[in-house]
Design an enzyme around this catalytic site. Structure first.
Site, short mmCIF file in Angstrom:
data_model
loop_
_atom_site.label_atom_id
_atom_site.label_comp_id
_atom_site.label_asym_id
_atom_site.label_seq_id
_atom_site.Cartn_x
_atom_site.Cartn_y
_atom_site.Cartn_z
N PRO A 258 -3.89 -1.28 18.80
CA PRO A 258 -3.78 -1.09 17.68
C PRO A 258 -3.98 -0.55 16.18
O PRO A 258 -3.43 -0.22 15.62
CB PRO A 258 -4.84 -2.78 17.74
CG PRO A 258 -6.25 -2.39 18.46
CD PRO A 258 -5.45 -1.97 19.47
N HIS B 200 0.66 -1.61 -0.54
CA HIS B 200 0.05 -0.03 0.09
C HIS B 200 1.06 1.13 -0.15
O HIS B 200 2.15 1.45 0.55
CB HIS B 200 -1.17 -0.40 0.92
CG HIS B 200 -2.09 -0.89 0.92
ND1 HIS B 200 -3.18 -0.68 0.81
CD2 HIS B 200 -1.23 -2.52 0.87
CE1 HIS B 200 -4.16 -1.61 0.97
NE2 HIS B 200 -3.41 -3.25 1.25
N TYR C 130 4.13 5.61 10.63
CA TYR C 130 3.11 5.03 9.72
C TYR C 130 4.08 3.71 9.36
O TYR C 130 4.04 2.46 9.49
CB TYR C 130 1.51 5.07 9.79
CG TYR C 130 0.36 4.24 9.56
CD1 TYR C 130 1.19 2.81 8.39
CD2 TYR C 130 -0.25 4.67 10.32
CE1 TYR C 130 -0.11 2.52 8.33
CE2 TYR C 130 -0.66 3.77 9.86
CZ TYR C 130 -0.70 2.26 8.86
OH TYR C 130 -1.89 1.39 8.83
N LYS D 36 1.23 -0.92 15.35
CA LYS D 36 2.71 -1.03 15.67
C LYS D 36 2.63 -2.38 16.13
O LYS D 36 4.38 -2.75 16.47
CB LYS D 36 2.63 0.26 17.27
CG LYS D 36 3.35 1.34 15.62
CD LYS D 36 4.20 1.23 14.90
CE LYS D 36 3.62 2.66 13.30
NZ LYS D 36 4.14 1.73 12.51
N TYR E 177 -9.45 4.73 7.76
CA TYR E 177 -8.93 5.28 8.64
C TYR E 177 -10.46 6.45 9.28
O TYR E 177 -10.24 7.22 8.83
CB TYR E 177 -8.08 5.66 9.89
CG TYR E 177 -7.03 4.25 10.34
CD1 TYR E 177 -6.41 4.12 9.09
CD2 TYR E 177 -6.58 4.31 10.59
CE1 TYR E 177 -4.83 2.99 8.97
CE2 TYR E 177 -6.10 3.23 11.15
CZ TYR E 177 -4.62 2.69 10.27
OH TYR E 177 -4.43 2.08 10.60
#
Ligand code: APR
Ligand code: PHB
Length: 395
Positions: free
Chosen positions: A294, A76, A385, A298, A203
């Site tokens: 979550p 991604h 991220y 990580k 998200y």
């Protein structure tokens, strides 16, 4: 009478941390015995997260466990952040030149177990009465009863506690400092036979609560809903789950594709860091020492990171007699762990809804506008991220 034997590293726990450690040690010619109290089937079926930093992908490849990941992993470029009816793409590839890869933790566990067993490794599944003694001596002992009821005592040079949050290792470290934060919400997660209707993870912050759209393959979706911490799974019928997902992700002309739900669970949210991650000849790695919520994915990456740092440290200690890396192990890991703890806390607090808290609402909105509108702010999110200071494998 117990059967006695010797190895260099006794490892407790066949999760990503323990398996990766035993594989990296083997590549350096270091022997280990891995003891796991669950069955192989249980370890390979447990549903967990599945988003890998670029460094974790590179590490799995370097460890010889990247074959299926290279074929089935979904690369991604970034993620979507959605709020107030807007969906914004944060492009990690453009911002920091790194991508992330969706590949389930359960698949990583299967791949690592297969690689270890093919190399003739000793993995004792279904072990009971797992215990450790003599961690401040030069020859700690790992004892257990194997699946057929035979007692074993393995004398080791060091022991690695990779036995997760509920394991036996962490309580063996005296004077441990513990830092924690619990959250007033949990995640209800589902796995569904439904082709994802998004190419990137979403998200979404909605006034009814946070939702995450992830995936496992072009045919299987993984979705999560924020629910109150004390929620009961029985209160969530499949229909209720889908209608809540449609509401929280809904945009005009776009919907979540639905399908048969094959797994449903509720996960509590917690930040937890314990240190030092070492006492004498016992080293902690992964969830045994730290847990992150979550949101931001990580946990798995931290566990693999610890295994990489520990493999180098043990290799220097056991083959060259050099203790510098082993002495630095806890500080080296905790610095990366605290960065990820902050990032997970930041993502969690930005995305989840607290009932009747208009101040929090507007703070979150200001932050979401900032990370989707400002290139420096988006770059910071992308850098964290996709993996900030991921440890590299040095052979
Ligand atoms: N004896 C032997 N094995 C044990 C014991 C024990 N007393 N207690 C726990 N275990 C095993 C568990 O059954 C599990 O297989 O230790 C293993 C720990 O694995 P994980 O919980 O997967 O922990 P870790 O390898 O650190 O990986 C962390 O898992 O929880 C997720 O989000 C987390 O993705 C992260 C990853
Ligand atoms: C997952 O795919 O399970 C996943 C992805 C991203 C997260 C958490 C979980 O932040």
């Amino acid at each position: 009478m117990a059967i006695t034997s010797r190895t260099q590293v006794g490892i407790i726990g066949a999760g990503p941390a323990g398996l990766m450690l035993s594989q990296l040690l083997a590549l350096r010619g270091i022997d280990s015995v891995l003891v796991e109290n669950r069955t192989r089937e249980y370890c390979e079926a447990r549903q967990r997260a599945g988003m890998l930093e670029a460094g974790t992908v590179a590490a799995l490849r370097a460890a010889g466990a990247g074959k299926r990941l290279d074929v089935e992993g979904l690369e991604h470029d970034g993620i979507y952040l959605q709020f107030r009816g807007e969906r914004h793409h944060v492009n990690f590839r453009e911002l920091v030149g790194r991508t992330v890869t969706v590949y389930a933790q359960t698949e990583i566990v299967k791949d690592l177990i297969a690689v270890r067993l093919a190399a003739g490794a000793a993995i004792e599944f279904s072990a009971s009465s797992v215990a450790v003694s003599g961690i401040t001596s030069d020859a700690p002992v790992l004892s257990y009863v194997d699946a057929s009821g035979v007692a074993h005592e393995v004398t080791c040079d060091v022991i690695a506690g990779c036995d997760g949050f509920h394991g036996i290792s962490r309580p063996l470290v005296p004077g441990l400092s513990v830092y924690e934060r619990s959250y007033s919400y949990s995640w209800l997660g589902i796995l569904a036979d439904a082709p994802p209707s998004t190419e990137e993870l979403i998200y979404s912050r909605h006034e009814s609560g946070f939702a995450l759209y992830s995936m496992r393959s072009p045919e299987v979706s993984r979705l999560y809903l924020q629910v109150p911490a004390d929620e009961r799974l029985e209160d969530w019928s499949d229909d209720r789950i889908w209608s809540e997902l449609q509401k929280r992700f809904g945009l005009p002309g776009w919907s979540v594709s639905e399908g048969r739900i094959t797994d449903k669970s509720i996960t509590p949210m917690r930040s937890f860091v314990a240190g030092p991650m070492r006492h004498g000849r016992l080293f902690l790695a992964g969830d045994a020492a730290h847990i992150v919520p979550p949101c931001g994915a990580k946990g798995l990456n931290l566990a693999v990171g610890d295994a990489i740092v520990l493999a180098s440290a043990l290799s220097a200690l056991l083959t060259e007699g050099s203790s510098a890396l082993a002495d630095a192990y806890s500080d080296t890991c905790l610095s990366r762990v605290w960065r990820a703890t902050h990032f997970s806390y930041f993502m969690t607090s930005m995305m989840h809804v607290l009932p009747d808290d208009p101040f929090d609402d507007l703070i979150q909105l200001a932050q979401l506008r900032y990370v989707t509108g400002s290139t420096p702010a988006a770059t910071s999110l992308a850098e964290n991220y996709s993996g900030y200071e991921s440890p590299r494998i040095e052979m």
